[in-house]
Design a protein around this motif. Sequence first.
Motif, PDB file in Angstrom:
ATOM      1  N   ARG A 190       0.828  -1.208   0.000  1.00  0.00           N
ATOM      2  CA  ARG A 190       0.000   0.000   0.000  1.00  0.00           C
ATOM      3  C   ARG A 190       0.859   1.254   0.000  1.00  0.00           C
ATOM      4  NH1 ARG A 190      -4.118  -3.321   1.845  1.00  0.00           N
ATOM      5  NH2 ARG A 190      -4.505  -4.254  -0.178  1.00  0.00           N
ATOM      6  N   LEU A 234      -3.518  -0.168  18.149  1.00  0.00           N
ATOM      7  CA  LEU A 234      -4.779  -0.879  17.940  1.00  0.00           C
ATOM      8  C   LEU A 234      -4.536  -2.389  17.832  1.00  0.00           C
ATOM      9  CD1 LEU A 234      -7.845  -0.908  17.174  1.00  0.00           C
ATOM     10  CD2 LEU A 234      -7.082  -0.768  14.797  1.00  0.00           C
ATOM     11  N   PHE A 290     -13.342   0.600  19.717  1.00  0.00           N
ATOM     12  CA  PHE A 290     -12.828   1.726  20.492  1.00  0.00           C
ATOM     13  C   PHE A 290     -13.483   3.035  20.081  1.00  0.00           C
ATOM     14  CE2 PHE A 290      -9.387  -1.421  20.477  1.00  0.00           C
ATOM     15  CZ  PHE A 290      -9.288  -1.627  21.841  1.00  0.00           C
ATOM     16  N   SER A 330     -12.002   5.895  19.074  1.00  0.00           N
ATOM     17  CA  SER A 330     -11.518   6.614  17.885  1.00  0.00           C
ATOM     18  C   SER A 330     -10.859   5.689  16.872  1.00  0.00           C
ATOM     19  CB  SER A 330     -10.562   7.726  18.303  1.00  0.00           C
ATOM     20  OG  SER A 330      -9.554   7.185  19.130  1.00  0.00           O
ATOM     21  N   VAL A 331      -9.568   5.389  17.075  1.00  0.00           N
ATOM     22  CA  VAL A 331      -8.861   4.584  16.069  1.00  0.00           C
ATOM     23  C   VAL A 331      -9.314   3.135  16.152  1.00  0.00           C
ATOM     24  CG1 VAL A 331      -6.616   3.881  15.200  1.00  0.00           C
ATOM     25  CG2 VAL A 331      -6.870   6.090  16.312  1.00  0.00           C
ATOM     26  N   ASN A 332      -9.925   2.654  15.096  1.00  0.00           N
ATOM     27  CA  ASN A 332     -10.449   1.306  15.123  1.00  0.00           C
ATOM     28  C   ASN A 332      -9.949   0.431  14.000  1.00  0.00           C
ATOM     29  OD1 ASN A 332     -12.202   0.343  17.184  1.00  0.00           O
ATOM     30  ND2 ASN A 332     -13.494   2.106  16.763  1.00  0.00           N
ATOM     31  N   LEU A 333      -9.405   1.064  12.964  1.00  0.00           N
ATOM     32  CA  LEU A 333      -9.001   0.291  11.797  1.00  0.00           C
ATOM     33  C   LEU A 333      -7.539   0.587  11.459  1.00  0.00           C
ATOM     34  CD1 LEU A 333     -12.162   0.834   9.588  1.00  0.00           C
ATOM     35  CD2 LEU A 333     -11.669  -1.067  11.132  1.00  0.00           C
ATOM     36  N   VAL A 334      -6.901  -0.420  10.874  1.00  0.00           N
ATOM     37  CA  VAL A 334      -5.532  -0.235  10.407  1.00  0.00           C
ATOM     38  C   VAL A 334      -5.607   0.427   9.027  1.00  0.00           C
ATOM     39  CG1 VAL A 334      -3.394  -1.408   9.790  1.00  0.00           C
ATOM     40  CG2 VAL A 334      -4.789  -2.257  11.689  1.00  0.00           C
ATOM     41  N   PRO A 335      -5.029   1.623   8.874  1.00  0.00           N
ATOM     42  CA  PRO A 335      -5.273   2.405   7.660  1.00  0.00           C
ATOM     43  C   PRO A 335      -4.737   1.773   6.383  1.00  0.00           C
ATOM     44  CG  PRO A 335      -3.616   3.457   9.061  1.00  0.00           C
ATOM     45  CD  PRO A 335      -4.205   2.341   9.861  1.00  0.00           C
ATOM     46  N   PHE A 336      -3.707   0.921   6.509  1.00  0.00           N
ATOM     47  CA  PHE A 336      -3.157   0.352   5.273  1.00  0.00           C
ATOM     48  C   PHE A 336      -3.748  -1.017   4.941  1.00  0.00           C
ATOM     49  CE2 PHE A 336      -0.037  -0.257   8.694  1.00  0.00           C
ATOM     50  CZ  PHE A 336       0.022  -1.636   8.754  1.00  0.00           C
ATOM     51  N   LEU A 337      -4.807  -1.395   5.660  1.00  0.00           N
ATOM     52  CA  LEU A 337      -5.485  -2.650   5.339  1.00  0.00           C
ATOM     53  C   LEU A 337      -6.892  -2.338   4.847  1.00  0.00           C
ATOM     54  CD1 LEU A 337      -4.492  -4.914   8.385  1.00  0.00           C
ATOM     55  CD2 LEU A 337      -3.412  -4.786   6.142  1.00  0.00           C
ATOM     56  N   THR A 338      -7.368  -3.121   3.881  1.00  0.00           N
ATOM     57  CA  THR A 338      -8.730  -2.932   3.380  1.00  0.00           C
ATOM     58  C   THR A 338      -9.730  -3.376   4.456  1.00  0.00           C
ATOM     59  OG1 THR A 338      -8.870  -5.154   2.497  1.00  0.00           O
ATOM     60  CG2 THR A 338      -7.989  -3.460   1.023  1.00  0.00           C
ATOM     61  N   GLU A 340      -9.390  -6.989   4.993  1.00  0.00           N
ATOM     62  CA  GLU A 340      -8.130  -7.331   5.671  1.00  0.00           C
ATOM     63  C   GLU A 340      -8.143  -6.922   7.137  1.00  0.00           C
ATOM     64  OE1 GLU A 340      -5.463  -6.891   1.607  1.00  0.00           O
ATOM     65  OE2 GLU A 340      -5.500  -5.279   3.076  1.00  0.00           O
ATOM     66  N   LEU A 357      -9.573  -9.851   8.593  1.00  0.00           N
ATOM     67  CA  LEU A 357      -8.693 -11.029   8.491  1.00  0.00           C
ATOM     68  C   LEU A 357      -7.480 -10.928   9.404  1.00  0.00           C
ATOM     69  CD1 LEU A 357      -8.779 -11.711   4.653  1.00  0.00           C
ATOM     70  CD2 LEU A 357      -9.846 -13.022   6.491  1.00  0.00           C
ATOM     71  N   VAL A 358      -7.073  -9.708   9.717  1.00  0.00           N
ATOM     72  CA  VAL A 358      -5.870  -9.539  10.535  1.00  0.00           C
ATOM     73  C   VAL A 358      -6.060 -10.216  11.889  1.00  0.00           C
ATOM     74  CG1 VAL A 358      -6.399  -7.331  11.670  1.00  0.00           C
ATOM     75  CG2 VAL A 358      -4.056  -7.891  11.106  1.00  0.00           C
ATOM     76  N   VAL A 359      -7.299 -10.279  12.359  1.00  0.00           N
ATOM     77  CA  VAL A 359      -7.574 -10.930  13.640  1.00  0.00           C
ATOM     78  C   VAL A 359      -7.152 -12.399  13.570  1.00  0.00           C
ATOM     79  CG1 VAL A 359      -9.399 -11.629  15.224  1.00  0.00           C
ATOM     80  CG2 VAL A 359      -9.453  -9.359  14.163  1.00  0.00           C
ATOM     81  N   ARG A 370     -14.851  -6.537  12.807  1.00  0.00           N
ATOM     82  CA  ARG A 370     -13.537  -6.917  13.348  1.00  0.00           C
ATOM     83  C   ARG A 370     -13.681  -7.473  14.765  1.00  0.00           C
ATOM     84  NH1 ARG A 370     -10.163  -3.204  14.905  1.00  0.00           N
ATOM     85  NH2 ARG A 370     -11.613  -2.985  16.622  1.00  0.00           N
TER      86      ARG A 370
END
Lengths: 378, 243
Positions: A10, A286, B112, B114-122, B125, B128-130, B177
């Motif tokens: 990415r 996170l 959470f 605020s930040v809940n998602l990894v920005p470089f993963l769709t 993903e 799936l990261v879990v 997630r």
Amino acid sequence: MFLAWKEMRRAKARFGLLIAAVGLLVFLILFQQSLQNGLLTSFTGALRNQSAEVLVYRTDGRRILQASVISPDLTEMVGRDPSVAAVGRITQGTFTVTPLALGADAEPVETSVIGFELPDLGGPRFLTAGRVPENTEEAVASDADAAGGFAVGDVVRIEPGGKQLTIVGLARDAQLNVAPTLFVTYDTYRAALASRNPDAGAPLPNALGIRPAPGVTAGQAVAAINALSPELDALTRDDAAEQAPGVAQVRQSFRVIFLLYGFVVPLVTGLFFLIITFQKAPALTLLRAIGAPASRLVASLLIQVAIVLGGGLVAGVGLYAALARGRIGGVPLRFETTAVIVWVVLLSVGGLISALFSARRVLAIDPYSATTGAGVGR
Amino acid sequence: MNEQDGLTGDGFTEHAPAQGWGPALIMEKARKVYPMADSEVVALDDADIVVEADEMVALVGPSGSGKTTLCSIAGGILSPTSGRVVVGGVDISTFGPKQLTRVRRELVGFVFQSVNLVPFLTARENLLVVDELGRRTGAPARRRADQLLEELGLADRAKNLPGQLSGGQRQRVAIGRALMNDPELVLFDEPTSALDTKLGMAVMELIRDEMKSRGIAAIVVTHDERITQFCDRSVHMEDGRVL
Ligand SMILES: Nc1ncnc2c1ncn2[C@@H]1O[C@H](COP(=O)(O)OP(=O)(O)OP(=O)(O)O)[C@@H](O)[C@H]1O
Ligand SMILES: [Mg+2]
């Protein structure tokens, strides 16, 4: 692998630029390594690659072949020493030579000419073509100059006397003083001198080539000869090359350059990963909060470092393999396998060590930060 | 995996009851104290709470009352200073950092503030990261992720990065997630605070449907009284105490 790879995919531009930067630095390091070795080889290659294991100068010549003159009594003194099996006289001078293969009116070039009394005591050590000279009409040339009118079969003319020599062999890495170099017999050397100046007498040797007595090592012979007289300065051939005036300074200058580059590569990768670790701290926090083991995140970081270093090294070595040939400014360049291996190991280790700073940051992340939204590890 | 996390046979694997059996969370006299320079902050003051296996509890209280602290302890993000915490039948009161990491990965789901998602993963993903961080089941995880995205109305957004999603869509991905690891308990810390009222209600409805259809317990932290109507009951907090 999942995280490391997805992130790199990415951010192709970012990682691509880093790989390119590392590759360029690797190329520069290797290229300069070739430059250093090429420079030193064209400076003193003829000393390292002549056939005598031990060379004897006169002390006041300060290890400059041409400046050292050995009197007959010193020659005799050396020859009598029990550690010496044989002595071969060596002369050296600079002559103006016209390479006739380039045309009758070709530009004359200053050429180092080395005369040896015995082929195995001052003659060329490694021939890449042809044979050693057998009479006063023949010479062996340094192979780096073959294309400059010094190939086997070419004829060169000594100026101003006009004596002509036919090249009958090529010696590997055998230049002296960054000039085309000819190896000739002692008699040829004398004839060349006479053609230039008919009044010149028989030349005194500039150095002696020594064959140590059976069972005597080169080092022992050196010590024995040096003990004979303070006027004698004996050296193994490698020492003669390494301790020629200027060599140490060249090595020193390049060492500084290598040291700087050696630091820049880990510094660049280390800083890069530290910065992106800071930048993605919220994401890492996170991931820790949802149960990613810290070790997994560090592994992911190290995978990226390995990919960047690996890519950079491959790119740099590739570029080097493509460009490290031919010559610049008369200095022949060559692909140095040893340098490649040494630098690949050094830079890989340095890069991984520099990544440990980022790894420490990753390990320091407190998953609790994810709950506050602050996200960024302190 | 057990060995690596320092969890041996007496860890939670054997004691974990099947879902729907026993409370999802038991907290007894859970206390969290932050020592300060010359005083201390009692963030959680001997809190007692029980959340049944399929119960949805709203946690309400003024700012600084200890809601996030309670959830963090329940989810294994913070260790309590004292007290007993049992999640899905596993007593995590004395767990160390590595064991707590595993608790977060396997027993609990988080959404959470605020930040809940990894920005470089769709979106996909991010689900799936879990699985990647844990058991790495591969194909079953991919099926589960696709099913969750489908349920959450995100099937056509699976390949989008978080930056390409709206706030409500991002929050729905985060819900997916949180459900990926089939948790005993899901902790929502103000899941609708970043959304407008209408969207907030829609997301709450979705949360309720997902939890109830799966029979998963949940704690929903909120300031908003309207949110509490989606929950089975409300628990109030003040000054670190559960009222
Ligand atoms: N790391 C810390 N150090 C010191 N005090 C802390 C720390 N974290 C939280 N606190 C304190 O603990 C108390 C409870 O905090 P908590 O975050 O649980 O409140 P909250 O109910 O979630 O508030 P909000 O509704 O604003 O999110 C607060 O007084 C807070 O200042
Ligand atoms: Mg809070």
